[in-house]
Design a protein around this motif. Sequence first.
Motif, PDB file in Angstrom:
ATOM      1  N   SER A 176       6.739 -40.240 -24.900  1.00 35.05           N
ATOM      2  CA  SER A 176       8.317 -39.199 -23.301  1.00 35.05           C
ATOM      3  C   SER A 176       6.976 -38.281 -23.407  1.00 35.05           C
ATOM      4  N   LYS A 177       6.842 -37.628 -23.842  1.00 36.78           N
ATOM      5  CA  LYS A 177       6.287 -36.138 -23.437  1.00 36.78           C
ATOM      6  C   LYS A 177       4.610 -36.639 -22.453  1.00 36.78           C
ATOM      7  N   GLY A 178       4.617 -35.898 -22.199  1.00 33.69           N
ATOM      8  CA  GLY A 178       3.645 -36.250 -20.299  1.00 33.69           C
ATOM      9  C   GLY A 178       3.918 -37.366 -19.698  1.00 33.69           C
ATOM     10  N   ALA A 179       5.637 -38.261 -19.575  1.00 31.78           N
ATOM     11  CA  ALA A 179       5.575 -39.909 -19.239  1.00 31.78           C
ATOM     12  C   ALA A 179       5.792 -39.706 -17.825  1.00 31.78           C
ATOM     13  N   GLY A 180       5.069 -40.655 -16.967  1.00 36.79           N
ATOM     14  CA  GLY A 180       5.388 -40.268 -15.400  1.00 36.79           C
ATOM     15  C   GLY A 180       6.573 -41.101 -15.455  1.00 36.79           C
ATOM     16  N   PRO A 181       7.605 -40.553 -13.561  1.00 38.55           N
ATOM     17  CA  PRO A 181       8.722 -41.156 -13.287  1.00 38.55           C
ATOM     18  C   PRO A 181       9.273 -42.211 -13.818  1.00 38.55           C
ATOM     19  N   ASP A 182       8.587 -43.211 -13.178  1.00 39.52           N
ATOM     20  CA  ASP A 182       8.860 -44.374 -13.311  1.00 39.52           C
ATOM     21  C   ASP A 182       8.520 -45.419 -14.836  1.00 39.52           C
ATOM     22  N   GLN A 183       7.594 -44.205 -15.812  1.00 39.84           N
ATOM     23  CA  GLN A 183       7.808 -44.937 -17.355  1.00 39.84           C
ATOM     24  C   GLN A 183       8.381 -45.545 -18.040  1.00 39.84           C
ATOM     25  N   PRO A 184       9.188 -46.797 -18.834  1.00 31.76           N
ATOM     26  CA  PRO A 184      10.171 -46.796 -19.458  1.00 31.76           C
ATOM     27  C   PRO A 184       9.989 -46.456 -20.577  1.00 31.76           C
ATOM     28  N   LEU A 185      11.269 -45.549 -21.330  1.00 33.41           N
ATOM     29  CA  LEU A 185      10.897 -44.832 -22.153  1.00 33.41           C
ATOM     30  C   LEU A 185      12.289 -45.435 -23.601  1.00 33.41           C
ATOM     31  N   GLY A 186      12.176 -44.617 -24.648  1.00 28.82           N
ATOM     32  CA  GLY A 186      13.204 -45.005 -25.741  1.00 28.82           C
ATOM     33  C   GLY A 186      12.729 -46.028 -26.414  1.00 28.82           C
ATOM     34  N   ARG A 187      11.959 -46.075 -27.087  1.00 30.46           N
ATOM     35  CA  ARG A 187      11.128 -47.403 -28.005  1.00 30.46           C
ATOM     36  C   ARG A 187       9.804 -46.934 -28.741  1.00 30.46           C
ATOM     37  N   GLY A 188       9.820 -45.662 -28.515  1.00 32.41           N
ATOM     38  CA  GLY A 188       8.739 -45.145 -29.655  1.00 32.41           C
ATOM     39  C   GLY A 188       8.942 -44.469 -30.433  1.00 32.41           C
ATOM     40  N   GLY A 189       8.755 -44.290 -31.570  1.00 30.88           N
ATOM     41  CA  GLY A 189       8.848 -43.451 -32.425  1.00 30.88           C
ATOM     42  C   GLY A 189       7.815 -43.169 -33.590  1.00 30.88           C
ATOM     43  N   PRO A 190       7.833 -42.852 -34.930  1.00 33.70           N
ATOM     44  CA  PRO A 190       7.035 -42.043 -35.854  1.00 33.70           C
ATOM     45  C   PRO A 190       5.987 -43.744 -37.110  1.00 33.70           C
ATOM     46  N   GLY A 191       6.615 -44.236 -36.272  1.00 31.89           N
ATOM     47  CA  GLY A 191       6.320 -45.740 -37.518  1.00 31.89           C
ATOM     48  C   GLY A 191       6.723 -45.809 -38.330  1.00 31.89           C
ATOM     49  N   TYR A 192       8.506 -45.721 -38.692  1.00 30.97           N
ATOM     50  CA  TYR A 192       9.784 -46.006 -39.864  1.00 30.97           C
ATOM     51  C   TYR A 192      10.090 -45.601 -39.394  1.00 30.97           C
ATOM     52  N   GLU A 193      11.178 -46.532 -40.397  1.00 29.67           N
ATOM     53  CA  GLU A 193      12.867 -46.211 -40.144  1.00 29.67           C
ATOM     54  C   GLU A 193      13.637 -45.647 -41.184  1.00 29.67           C
ATOM     55  N   ILE A 194      14.667 -45.598 -40.811  1.00 25.07           N
ATOM     56  CA  ILE A 194      15.347 -44.214 -42.315  1.00 25.07           C
ATOM     57  C   ILE A 194      16.431 -45.596 -42.568  1.00 25.07           C
ATOM     58  N   ASP A 195      16.676 -45.521 -43.827  1.00 24.78           N
ATOM     59  CA  ASP A 195      18.027 -46.338 -44.582  1.00 24.78           C
ATOM     60  C   ASP A 195      19.332 -45.816 -43.762  1.00 24.78           C
ATOM     61  N   ALA A 196      20.491 -46.424 -43.508  1.00 23.81           N
ATOM     62  CA  ALA A 196      21.710 -45.704 -42.477  1.00 23.81           C
ATOM     63  C   ALA A 196      22.497 -44.720 -44.050  1.00 23.81           C
ATOM     64  N   GLU A 197      23.079 -43.606 -43.596  1.00 22.52           N
ATOM     65  CA  GLU A 197      24.174 -42.904 -43.932  1.00 22.52           C
ATOM     66  C   GLU A 197      25.065 -42.504 -43.201  1.00 22.52           C
ATOM     67  N   ILE A 198      26.167 -44.155 -43.182  1.00 27.36           N
ATOM     68  CA  ILE A 198      27.111 -43.590 -42.351  1.00 27.36           C
ATOM     69  C   ILE A 198      27.915 -43.013 -43.300  1.00 27.36           C
ATOM     70  N   GLY A 199      28.828 -42.166 -42.206  1.00 27.95           N
ATOM     71  CA  GLY A 199      30.305 -41.770 -42.846  1.00 27.95           C
ATOM     72  C   GLY A 199      30.729 -40.795 -41.789  1.00 27.95           C
ATOM     73  N   ALA A 200      30.389 -40.018 -40.973  1.00 29.56           N
ATOM     74  CA  ALA A 200      31.061 -38.959 -40.895  1.00 29.56           C
ATOM     75  C   ALA A 200      31.211 -39.615 -39.066  1.00 29.56           C
ATOM     76  N   PRO A 201      32.159 -39.444 -38.613  1.00 30.73           N
ATOM     77  CA  PRO A 201      32.967 -39.777 -37.243  1.00 30.73           C
ATOM     78  C   PRO A 201      32.066 -39.259 -35.631  1.00 30.73           C
ATOM     79  N   HIS A 202      32.304 -39.696 -34.648  1.00 28.67           N
ATOM     80  CA  HIS A 202      31.662 -38.946 -33.514  1.00 28.67           C
ATOM     81  C   HIS A 202      32.568 -38.673 -32.430  1.00 28.67           C
ATOM     82  N   LEU A 203      32.554 -37.457 -32.922  1.00 29.67           N
ATOM     83  CA  LEU A 203      34.097 -36.335 -32.639  1.00 29.67           C
ATOM     84  C   LEU A 203      32.492 -35.130 -31.522  1.00 29.67           C
TER      85      LEU A 203
END
Length: 209
Positions: free
Chosen positions: A77-104
């Motif tokens: 998203s850095k310097g992304a043009g107005p029509d550029q689709p975003l939301g798929r970028g990342g640092p090249g890795y994922e993180i194992d889930a640590e699910i617990g707290a609610p979505h307040l």
Amino acid sequence: MRYLLLALFLGLLSCSSNDGTRAVIQTNRGDIEVLLYPETERHTENFIKLAREGFYNGTLFHRVIPGFMVQAGDPESKGAGPDQPLGRGGPGYEIDAEIGAPHLHGALAAARTPNPEKRSSGSQFYIVTGEIQTDNTLDNIERIKGIQYSDAQREAYKTVGGRPDLDQEYTVFGEVVSGMDVVEAIAEVERGAYDRPLEDVVIENITVK
């Protein structure tokens, strides 16, 4: 106050609002201070690492939905043009889930792509705005997800609000402690395609305290 309630949900009755590291997300719309939970160690340490490296500087809140959440952390998203689709970028890795707290209301959580292990994006996150919930909605969530809310959790969702439909699906690793008015204002900006703000909402820096 909200952290004490979340601590109660997690069975961490000894926790106080001073526990955990704080960070300030500085945006061109104002500052948002968040408390990072020590219980979600992998997510918290990763967020701190990326913030200190300046990874988030110049990235956008690229997806905002009123009554739901605001999402950021895509390096594309850095310097992304107005029509550029975003939301798929990342640092090249994922993180194992640590699910617990609610979505307040005000929860800070990790975004992710669909995957059976519910691993989180290495950088993308969202802040919940959400809505006040009813007993009927919570009953339906319990039935669909096979979970049981405590009286305290129900009361929180009915007074503070949030998005219980996201519970047990994504890792919540912190919460907003000040600047929720900034989050709400970002959620209400005019949007274009893919729920991207028409005027860029930029993360200028994230300072870890």
